[in-house]
Design a protein around this motif. Structure first.
Motif, short mmCIF file in Angstrom:
data_model
loop_
_atom_site.label_atom_id
_atom_site.label_comp_id
_atom_site.label_asym_id
_atom_site.label_seq_id
_atom_site.Cartn_x
_atom_site.Cartn_y
_atom_site.Cartn_z
N UNK A 52 0.85 -1.18 0.00
CA UNK A 52 0.00 0.00 0.00
C UNK A 52 0.89 1.23 0.00
N UNK A 53 0.84 2.02 -1.03
CA UNK A 53 1.70 3.19 -1.16
C UNK A 53 0.94 4.50 -0.95
N UNK A 54 -0.26 4.40 -0.39
CA UNK A 54 -1.01 5.62 -0.13
C UNK A 54 -0.39 6.36 1.06
N UNK A 55 -0.16 7.65 0.91
CA UNK A 55 0.44 8.42 2.00
C UNK A 55 -0.60 8.75 3.07
N UNK A 56 -0.72 7.90 4.08
CA UNK A 56 -1.76 8.07 5.09
C UNK A 56 -1.32 8.90 6.30
N UNK A 57 -0.02 9.15 6.44
CA UNK A 57 0.48 10.00 7.52
C UNK A 57 1.51 10.96 6.94
N UNK A 58 1.93 11.93 7.73
CA UNK A 58 2.94 12.86 7.24
C UNK A 58 4.26 12.15 6.97
N UNK A 59 4.55 11.12 7.76
CA UNK A 59 5.79 10.35 7.56
C UNK A 59 5.72 9.55 6.27
N UNK A 60 4.62 8.81 6.09
CA UNK A 60 4.52 8.00 4.86
C UNK A 60 4.35 8.87 3.62
N UNK A 61 3.78 10.05 3.79
CA UNK A 61 3.67 10.97 2.65
C UNK A 61 5.05 11.36 2.14
N UNK A 62 5.95 11.68 3.05
CA UNK A 62 7.31 12.05 2.67
C UNK A 62 8.07 10.84 2.11
N UNK A 63 7.95 9.70 2.79
CA UNK A 63 8.66 8.49 2.33
C UNK A 63 8.18 8.04 0.96
N UNK A 64 6.86 8.08 0.75
CA UNK A 64 6.30 7.65 -0.54
C UNK A 64 6.75 8.58 -1.66
N UNK A 65 6.72 9.88 -1.40
CA UNK A 65 7.16 10.84 -2.42
C UNK A 65 8.63 10.63 -2.76
N UNK A 66 9.46 10.44 -1.74
CA UNK A 66 10.89 10.20 -1.97
C UNK A 66 11.11 8.90 -2.75
N UNK A 67 10.36 7.87 -2.40
CA UNK A 67 10.51 6.58 -3.08
C UNK A 67 10.15 6.70 -4.56
N UNK A 68 9.07 7.41 -4.86
CA UNK A 68 8.68 7.58 -6.27
C UNK A 68 9.70 8.42 -7.03
N UNK A 69 10.26 9.42 -6.38
CA UNK A 69 11.32 10.23 -7.01
C UNK A 69 12.54 9.38 -7.31
N UNK A 70 12.97 8.59 -6.32
CA UNK A 70 14.13 7.71 -6.52
C UNK A 70 13.85 6.67 -7.60
N UNK A 71 12.65 6.12 -7.60
CA UNK A 71 12.27 5.12 -8.60
C UNK A 71 12.33 5.72 -10.01
N UNK A 72 11.82 6.94 -10.15
CA UNK A 72 11.85 7.60 -11.46
C UNK A 72 13.28 7.86 -11.91
N UNK A 73 14.14 8.25 -10.98
CA UNK A 73 15.54 8.50 -11.33
C UNK A 73 16.22 7.20 -11.78
N UNK A 74 15.96 6.10 -11.08
CA UNK A 74 16.53 4.80 -11.47
C UNK A 74 15.99 4.38 -12.82
N UNK A 75 14.70 4.53 -13.00
CA UNK A 75 14.05 4.10 -14.23
C UNK A 75 14.57 4.89 -15.44
N UNK A 76 14.83 6.17 -15.25
CA UNK A 76 15.24 7.02 -16.37
C UNK A 76 16.74 6.95 -16.67
N UNK A 77 17.53 6.42 -15.76
CA UNK A 77 18.98 6.33 -16.01
C UNK A 77 19.34 5.32 -17.04
#
Length: 77
Positions: A52-77
């Motif tokens: 479940x990647x829904x940002x349900x708290x302020x902590x998971x909101x930040x972690x999820x956003x960071x994870x998607x950013x990192x994933x996009x960077x890996x995917x685009x490299x």
């Protein structure tokens, strides 16, 4: 601790490789839940093929956003 987590993830991935159907031209996010005890030993609680990647708290909101950013960077490299 990170080395212990990496070792656990490797062992579980190798042990379950025959159970997972490969899907060409795709990737999958796997969720790994760990617990660290008072002696700093790492224990695997569970792993999920569809976490479940829904940002349900302020902590998971930040972690999820960071994870998607990192994933996009890996995917685009």
């Amino acid at each position: 601790m990170c080395a212990s987590m990496e070792n656990i993830m490797s062992v579980v991935t190798i042990a379950s490789k025959d159970k997972i159907e490969p899907r060409p031209n795709t990737f999958e996010v796997i969720g790994w839940d760990f617990m660290v005890d008072a002696d700093l030993r790492v224990w695997l609680i569970e792993c999920n093929r569809s976490p479940d990647l829904l940002p349900t708290t302020s902590v998971t909101k930040s972690l999820t956003a960071d994870m998607f950013t990192d994933l996009a960077m890996i995917f685009c490299d």
